[in-house]
Design an enzyme around this catalytic site. Structure first.
Site, short mmCIF file in Angstrom:
data_model
loop_
_atom_site.label_atom_id
_atom_site.label_comp_id
_atom_site.label_asym_id
_atom_site.label_seq_id
_atom_site.Cartn_x
_atom_site.Cartn_y
_atom_site.Cartn_z
N GLU A 81 26.31 32.17 21.60
CA GLU A 81 26.51 33.22 20.61
C GLU A 81 27.85 32.95 19.95
O GLU A 81 28.87 32.84 20.63
CB GLU A 81 26.53 34.60 21.28
CG GLU A 81 26.69 35.70 20.27
CD GLU A 81 26.69 37.11 20.87
OE1 GLU A 81 26.54 37.23 22.11
OE2 GLU A 81 26.85 38.07 20.10
N ARG A 109 26.72 29.88 37.57
CA ARG A 109 27.81 29.69 36.61
C ARG A 109 28.90 28.83 37.21
O ARG A 109 29.08 28.80 38.43
CB ARG A 109 28.44 31.04 36.26
CG ARG A 109 27.57 32.01 35.56
CD ARG A 109 28.29 33.34 35.45
NE ARG A 109 29.35 33.31 34.46
CZ ARG A 109 29.17 33.55 33.17
NH1 ARG A 109 27.98 33.87 32.72
NH2 ARG A 109 30.17 33.51 32.33
N LYS A 117 34.38 35.25 27.47
CA LYS A 117 34.81 35.26 26.08
C LYS A 117 35.62 36.52 25.79
O LYS A 117 36.58 36.48 25.04
CB LYS A 117 33.58 35.26 25.17
CG LYS A 117 33.00 33.89 24.96
CD LYS A 117 31.95 33.98 23.87
CE LYS A 117 30.90 32.91 24.01
NZ LYS A 117 29.60 33.35 23.52
P1 ATP Z 1 30.68 34.76 28.67
O1 ATP Z 1 29.69 35.66 29.36
O2 ATP Z 1 31.41 33.85 29.61
O3 ATP Z 1 31.59 35.45 27.75
P2 ATP Z 1 28.34 34.06 27.32
O4 ATP Z 1 27.41 33.77 28.44
O5 ATP Z 1 28.26 35.37 26.66
O6 ATP Z 1 29.82 33.78 27.79
P3 ATP Z 1 26.91 32.48 25.49
O7 ATP Z 1 27.34 32.07 24.14
O8 ATP Z 1 25.84 33.47 25.61
O9 ATP Z 1 28.22 32.97 26.21
O10 ATP Z 1 26.59 31.24 26.40
C1 ATP Z 1 25.83 30.13 26.01
C2 ATP Z 1 25.29 29.47 27.23
O11 ATP Z 1 26.34 29.10 28.12
C3 ATP Z 1 24.37 30.38 28.03
O12 ATP Z 1 23.19 29.68 28.32
C4 ATP Z 1 25.14 30.71 29.28
O13 ATP Z 1 24.28 30.86 30.36
C5 ATP Z 1 26.04 29.49 29.43
N1 ATP Z 1 27.27 29.84 30.16
C6 ATP Z 1 28.15 30.81 29.87
N2 ATP Z 1 29.13 30.88 30.78
C7 ATP Z 1 28.87 29.91 31.70
C8 ATP Z 1 29.51 29.47 32.91
N3 ATP Z 1 30.63 30.05 33.35
N4 ATP Z 1 28.94 28.46 33.59
C9 ATP Z 1 27.83 27.86 33.14
N5 ATP Z 1 27.18 28.22 32.02
C10 ATP Z 1 27.68 29.24 31.30
#
Ligand code: ATP
Ligand code: MG
Length: 590
Positions: free
Chosen positions: A48, A291, A301
Site C-alpha cells: 500500500e 513477519r 509504517k
Molecule cells: P506495516 O503493517 O508494517 O505498516 P503493511 O503490512 O501495512 O506494513 P503493506 O504495504 O500492506 O504494508 O505490505 C506489503 C506486503 O509486505 C504485505 O504482503 C505484507 O504482508 C508484507 N509485510 C509487511 N510487513 C512485513 C514484515 N515485517 N515481514 C514480512 N513481510 C511483511
C-alpha cells in the site's frame, strides 16, 4: 585501481550460485509444478503506497520476486491503492526504487485501481447472486451488530433487501448520490461465524475523495480483502504470499474468489482479456508466513511515519531509520539484505531476530567486497622528525587482503601524519599494544615509529606527537619484519582530505522499543547517541569515491559515501557498521 561499489555489483538472486532454498512455501510451489496443478508460477508484491517500505518488506519482496525468479515465473508489483486519503505518489516512486535496488524487477506494474471497473462489475454480480447487500447502518452500529469473539453478531436490518433494491442503491452509491459513511456494500456470509472476518464484511464504502490515479471517477472504493483477492484472481496469481496476520482473512479471500468466479463469468473475463490480462482459471492460493521482526527496531509504517512527522529523525531516509531508503543511505547493500532474508528463512513460526544478525549480514557482505581504505576520525598529529621537511612518497597498498582482483592503490606518505587520538596513551592500560611515550608501533604498511616527544598546550592537552621512523623498517626491508606488538592506521596530513564522518549507532537503546507495558512508548527509548558527526581525514583514494561506494576504513568499520551529501571535494561518510559487535560491551573496535 578498481573499486566497485556494492550498488553496482548487485547479484540477481536467480544466479546459479544462489543457494537452493527449501522452505515450506517453495516446497508447495515445487509440488504444484510437479503435479501439473500450475504450469508456471505467478506471484505479486502488493504494497500500500501509504509510507516507505521497511526492512520487513524486504522479506516479502525477496520471497515474492525470489520465488518467481527461481521457478521461471513472473512477479507483479501491484500497488494496493484502495485507500486514496493515505496514499501518495512520493511513496509509489520510493517503493519502485526500493524493489529495483534490492535487485528485482516486476513482470507487470499494476494498481488495484486498474481494476476498479472489474471490482464494480463483480460486486454487482454478487448482488445479483444474493451474496451482497447495501447496508444503511452507521459505522458505529455496524460495530454494535458485529458481536464479539465470544458472542455471535446480529443480522443487519437491511440484510434481506431484494436484489433490485440493492442494485439500485449500489448504482446510486456509485453515482455519488450518498454522503460518505452513510451506506456500505456488505458481503452476505454469516453473522454467527466464529471468524469475525466472515460476519458480513464490508466490500465497498463511500468516500468522496480524489484518487491519485482515477481522479474523481469513483465516489466508492473497494475494501482491501475484496480488492486484494480479486486482484490476485484477475492477474492469475498462483501463490499469493502474505504475512500471518492475514491467516484469518483467508476464508474471506477464498469466498470472494469462489463467489465472483471469474472463470465462470465470460463477460468479466472478456473485459480482462481485452486489456491483455491473463485469461487463466487458476484459483489463487493464499499462503501465510511469519513477519520479519528484529529487536532494537520498530517496523511499522505507522511508527516510522510518526518518527518522521515528529522530527525525531531527519526524514524517511535518515540513515538510522529501518526503512529501505534509510538502510540504503546507511550503507546496507541489497546483497546484505537478501543474505539476511536467507539466513532468517521462511516459516510460520513468529520470532524476533537479533539485531546482530542484521549487522552480521552486512559485515559478511562488505568484508568480502568492500575495498580497504585508511581514515582517521579523531585526528592527532604525528611528526616524523627524522624525515626531511617536505618529504613525501607514494606507497602501494592492496585494495583487499583476500581479493587480489581488486588491485592496488597509491597511498601518499609524508613527514606529518594524522593518527587516531585513542591509538596513543600516556599512561597505557594493561595489555595496551599501541603507542606510548618512548614506545614503538607499526604504521600500517609504512614502517615502525618510536614516540620521542609529547607536545602539549598550556591546558595540558596533547596537541602533537613527535617521533622517529626506523629507516630499516620500511616496506620490503629486512627490519620491516621486526616483531612489534601493535599496528595503527594513519593518513598523510599533507595529502588527506578533510571529511565529515557520521558515526551512527542503533536508533533505540532497548531490545523491545514497541513494548508499552511499562507505560513508555518507543519515543522514550530513542538512543541519544545514535548519531555523532565528526571531522576526520581520509586518504585521497577514499575521498574520490562515488556516492554510495562502500569501504572498510581499516580498524574503524564499514563506511559508505553518503548517497546525497558526498562529493570528492567535500567527502561525507556514514558509518554503516562497526567491525565487530560492540553493542554488548560498549567498547569501540580497535
Ligand atoms: P506495516 O503493517 O508494517 O505498516 P503493511 O503490512 O501495512 O506494513 P503493506 O504495504 O500492506 O504494508 O505490505 C506489503 C506486503 O509486505 C504485505 O504482503 C505484507 O504482508 C508484507 N509485510 C509487511 N510487513 C512485513 C514484515 N515485517 N515481514 C514480512 N513481510 C511483511
Ligand atoms: Mg498491513
Amino acid at each position: 585501481m578498481s573499486s566497485p561499489g556494492p550498488a553496482e555489483s548487485a547479484v540477481q538472486p536467480s544466479d546459479a550460485s544462489a543457494p537452493v532454498r527449501q522452505d515450506f512455501i517453495r516446497q508447495i510451489v515445487r509440488e504444484d509444478l510437479a503435479s501439473g496443478k500450475h504450469t508456471s508460477v505467478r506471484t505479486r508484491f502488493p504494497p500500500e503506497p501509504n509510507g516507505y517500505l521497511h526492512i520487513g518488506h524486504a522479506k516479502a519482496i525477496c520471497l515474492d520476486f525470489g520465488i518467481a525468479a527461481e521457478f521461471g515465473g513472473r512477479c507483479n508489483l501491484r500497488f494496493d491503492d484502495t485507500n486514496p486519503e493515505k496514499e501518495d505518489l512520493e511513496f509509489v516512486r520510493a517503493i519502485e526504487d526500493d524493489v529495483r535496488w534490492l535487485g528485482f524487477d516486476w513482470a507487470e506494474l499494476r494498481h488495484a485501481s486498474d481494476y476498479f471497473d472489474v471490482y464494480y462489475a463483480a460486486a454487482e454480480k454478487l448482488i445479483r447472486q444474493g451474496d451482497a447487500f447495501v447496508c444503511d447502518l452507521t459505522a458505529e452500529q455496524v460495530r454494535e451488530y458485529r458481536g464479539t469473539l465470544t458472542e455471535p453478531g446480529r443480522d443487519s436490518p437491511f440484510r434481506d433487501r431484494g436484489v433490485e433494491e440493492n442494485l439500485d442503491l449500489f448504482r446510486r452509491m456509485r453515482a455519488g448520490e450518498f454522503a460518505d459513511g452513510t451506506r456500505t456494500l456488505r458481503a452476505k456470509i454469516d453473522m454467527a461465524s466464529g471468524n469475525m472476518n466472515l460476519r458480513d464484511p464490508a466490500l465497498y464504502r463511500i468516500k468522496q475523495v480524489t484518487h491519485q490515479n482515477t481522479g474523481d471517477a469513483w465516489p466508492i472504493y473497494p475494501m482491501y480483502d475484496f480488492a486484494h483477492a480479486l486482484g490476485d484472481a484477475i492477474e492469475g496469481i498462483t501463490h499469493s504470499l502474505c504475512t500471518l496476520e492475514f491467516e484469518d482473512h483467508r476464508p474471506l479471500y477464498d469466498w470472494v474468489v469462489d463467489r465472483v468466479d471469474l472463470a465462470g463469468n465470460p463477460d468479466l473475463l472478456a473485459s480482462l482479456t481485452e486489456r491483455g490480462l491473463p485469461n487463466v482459471a487458476a484459483k489463487p492460493r493464499q499462503i501465510e508466513f511469519s513477519r520479519l521482526n528484529i529487536n532494537y527496531t520498530v517496523m511499522s509504517k505507522r511508527k516510522l511515519t510518526q518518527l518522521v512527522a515528529e522530527g525525531l529523525v531527519d526524514g524517511w531516509d535518515d540513515p538510522r531509520m529501518y526503512t529501505l531508503q534509510g538502510l540504503r543511505r546507511r550503507g546496507y547493500t541489497p546483497a546484505s539484505l537478501r543474505l539476511l532474508v536467507d539466513r532468517v528463512g521462511i516459516s510460520k513460526q513468529n520470532s524476533v531476530i537479533d539485531f546482530s544478525v542484521l549487522e552480521g549480514a552486512l559485515r559478511d557482505d562488505l568484508d568480502a567486497r568492500a575495498p580497504r581504505r585508511m581514515a582517521v576520525v579523531d585526528p592527532l598529529k604525528l611528526v616524523l622528525t627524522n624525515l626531511p621537511e617536505g618529504h613525501a612518497e607514494t606507497l602501494v597498498f592492496s585494495n583487499h587482503p583476500k581479493d587480489e582482483a581488486q588491485g592496488t592503490r597509491e597511498v601518499p606518505f609524508s613527514r606529518q601524519l594524522w593518527i587516531e587520538r585513542d591509538d596513543f596513551a600516556e599512561v597505557p592500560p594493561k595489555g595496551w599494544k599501541r603507542l606510548v611515550p618512548g614506545g614503538e608501533v607499526r604504521l600500517r604498511g609504512a614502517g615502525i615509529v618510536r614516540c620521542d616527544e609529547v607536545v602539549k598546550d598550556e591546558s595540558g592537552a596533547i596537541v602533537e606527537l613527535r617521533g622517529t621512523l626506523d629507516p630499516e623498517s620500511r616496506p620490503g626491508m629486512e627490519g620491516a619484519n621486526r616483531k612489534i606488538k601493535g599496528t595503527i592506521h594513519w593518513v598523510s596530513a599533507a595529502h588527506a582530505v578533510e571529511a565529515e564522518v557520521r558515526l551512527f549507532d542503533r536508533l533505540f537503546v532497548v531490545a523491545k522499543p514497541d513494548d508499552e507495558s511499562t507505560g513508555k512508548t518507543y519515543r522514550d527509548h530513542l538512543n541519544p547517541d545514535s548519531r555523532r558527526s565528526v571531522t576526520g581525514y581520509v586518504e585521497p583514494a577514499a575521498a574520490a569515491a562515488a556516492p554510495e561506494q562502500a569501504f572498510q576504513f581499516e580498524r574503524l568499520g564499514y563506511f559508505v559515501a553518503d548517497r546525497y551529501d558526498h562529493a570528492p571535494s567535500r567527502p561525507v561518510f556514514n558509518r554503516s557498521v562497526t567491525l565487530r559487535d560492540t553493542w554488548a560491551t560498549g567498547k569501540d573496535a580497535g
